[in-house]
Scaffold this active site. Sequence first.
Site, PDB file in Angstrom:
ATOM      1  CG  HIS A   1      -1.915   1.045   1.481  1.00 41.50           C
ATOM      2  ND1 HIS A   1      -1.596   2.180   1.602  1.00 41.50           N
ATOM      3  CD2 HIS A   1      -3.363   0.883   1.262  1.00 41.50           C
ATOM      4  CE1 HIS A   1      -2.857   2.954   1.699  1.00 41.50           C
ATOM      5  NE2 HIS A   1      -3.703   2.202   1.537  1.00 41.50           N
TER       6      HIS A   1
ATOM      7  CD  GLN B   1      -6.723  -4.225   4.719  1.00 38.02           C
ATOM      8  OE1 GLN B   1      -7.510  -4.975   5.215  1.00 38.02           O
ATOM      9  NE2 GLN B   1      -6.757  -3.225   4.042  1.00 38.02           N
TER      10      GLN B   1
ATOM     11  CB  CYS C   1      -3.760   3.233  -1.387  1.00 42.76           C
ATOM     12  SG  CYS C   1      -5.147   4.520  -1.414  1.00 42.76           S
TER      13      CYS C   1
ATOM     14  CE  LYS D   1      -6.756   0.051   6.666  1.00 42.60           C
ATOM     15  NZ  LYS D   1      -7.965   0.472   5.794  1.00 42.60           N
TER      16      LYS D   1
ATOM     17  CG  ASP E   1       0.927  -2.105   6.115  1.00 44.92           C
ATOM     18  OD1 ASP E   1       0.155  -1.959   6.972  1.00 44.92           O
ATOM     19  OD2 ASP E   1       0.838  -1.639   5.119  1.00 44.92           O
TER      20      ASP E   1
HETATM   21  N1  7TS Z   1      -1.558  -0.532   4.915  1.00 43.19           N
HETATM   22  C1  7TS Z   1      -2.392  -1.438   4.290  1.00 43.19           C
HETATM   23  C2  7TS Z   1      -2.037  -2.827   3.750  1.00 43.19           C
HETATM   24  C3  7TS Z   1      -3.683  -0.696   3.807  1.00 43.19           C
HETATM   25  O1  7TS Z   1      -4.461  -1.651   3.481  1.00 43.19           O
HETATM   26  C4  7TS Z   1      -4.069   0.367   4.532  1.00 43.19           C
HETATM   27  C5  7TS Z   1      -5.358   0.987   4.103  1.00 43.19           C
HETATM   28  C6  7TS Z   1      -3.024   1.194   4.804  1.00 43.19           C
HETATM   29  C7  7TS Z   1      -1.893   0.683   5.208  1.00 43.19           C
HETATM   30  C8  7TS Z   1      -3.069   2.363   5.683  1.00 43.19           C
HETATM   31  O2  7TS Z   1      -4.395   2.419   6.557  1.00 43.19           O
HETATM   32  P1  7TS Z   1      -4.861   3.842   7.287  1.00 43.19           P
HETATM   33  O3  7TS Z   1      -5.652   3.472   8.472  1.00 43.19           O
HETATM   34  O4  7TS Z   1      -3.590   4.623   7.739  1.00 43.19           O
HETATM   35  O5  7TS Z   1      -5.266   4.856   6.022  1.00 43.19           O
HETATM   36  N2  7TS Z   1      -6.200   0.474   3.051  1.00 43.19           N
HETATM   37  C9  7TS Z   1      -7.243   0.967   2.251  1.00 43.19           C
HETATM   38  C10 7TS Z   1      -7.643   0.021   1.400  1.00 43.19           C
HETATM   39  O6  7TS Z   1      -7.495  -0.852   1.073  1.00 43.19           O
HETATM   40  N3  7TS Z   1      -8.711   0.822   0.913  1.00 43.19           N
HETATM   41  O7  7TS Z   1      -8.861   2.043   1.782  1.00 43.19           O
HETATM   42  C11 7TS Z   1      -8.057   1.904   2.622  1.00 43.19           C
END
Ligand code: 7TS
Length: 415
Positions: free
Chosen positions: A122, A202, A366, A225, A199
């Site tokens: 991501h 997910q 992303c 999430k 990371d």
């Molecule tokens: N890493 C992964 C693997 C992700 O899927 C996401 C967000 C992030 C980092 C960032 O998370 P945040 O809470 O800091 O924004 N992924 C997604 C997605 O797949 N669709 O919307 C956000």
Amino acid sequence: MLDIKRIRADFPILSRTVHGKPLVYLDNAATTQKPRQVIDALVRYYSHYNANIHRGIHTLAEEATAAYEAVRERTARFVQAPSSRGIVFTRNATEAINLFANAWGRSVLQPGDQILLTEMEHHSNLVPWQLLARATGATLAFLPVAPDGTLSLEELETLLTPRTKLVALTHMSNVLGTINPVSRIAERAHARGALVLVDAAQSAPHLPLDVQTLGCDALAFSSHKMLGPTGVGVLYAREELLETMEPFLGGGEMISDVQLTSSTWNDVPWKFEAGTPNIADVIAFGEALAYLERIGMDAIHAHEQALTAYAIEQLQDVDGVLLYGPSRQTAERGGIISFNLEGLHPHDVGTALDAEGVAIRAGHHCAKPLMRRLGVVATARASFYLYNTQQEVDRLLEAIRAAQAFFRKPVRVAL
Ligand code: 7TS
């Protein structure tokens, strides 16, 4: 087996309709819905013990501080961290990775040092390292993604060099659902003297997580999430490693003493939590963790695996559906399915499904370099969580068939 009916009753939003149809929420990889236990915790905090933490000596401040710090303890237990001193609260997973990149990397990396990433990251686990490489003269290398959507591990030994100082990789792909063999990779990385950051944005919401078994030095994830509120992220790092790191942001709370021209730092983890934190949302995040623990991460994972296997089986039977990622439902795959419908733009697919009350995401997710690797500009993506049902997968299939039928209709042009 999960008692899905009972679980669904905890989520007020799941009883709403969209375009006159019952909502089918399959965009859980973007963010998840919140149970009333989490929503109530926010209301309770603001109605009963709203106060700033760590500084007041009055009752409200003591109650708020105790509740906030109790969530740090719960978070440590949730990821099996040896001590809550390795848990830093941030705004989201993105900020957690940026914190580590800056607080560790800027003082450690030398020109020519290498950071090893993968092609399936991501942007949150890619752009911070690009910025760090630019600031320090370090270089980036990438473990490739094989055509079946898994990492090409046979290239790991060549890509790990004596200059590799960090391997940063996703535990689960937000596009393909691939679950990467982090502990094997961490073992190889450590043998070469590199640190490992995972990371877990997910994976933390969907699998039992144990930072000690994974063998990682740092790990990042987001509350929103995993049933919690937005505005809270977690950075776990080994306590001894955090001790060696420079502060990320300066200000109140993160200091031990301040002179006019210099300061000394608070103990970890507070050294990394400058300013008033997101007290209410951290406390409500604690309720989300409690909820997940009550249901059990093993049971949640098993439920999502079953749903994903069913969905893939059904999707494979529909003409014109292109599936991405590990094609069979294996232990190496989580509840995320990226697909395209032949001849249709994924955004049109997303809009058509929304008209049927089915919420999915369409776009590059992303992960633009991964899209290029797959040879597509975008995909449609369905992602599951503990409250999704087999009937909802059937609704997804019906909506896909309806979209295909709608777009296949000949267009009449009035002349
Ligand atoms: N890493 C992964 C693997 C992700 O899927 C996401 C967000 C992030 C980092 C960032 O998370 P945040 O809470 O800091 O924004 N992924 C997604 C997605 O797949 N669709 O919307 C956000």
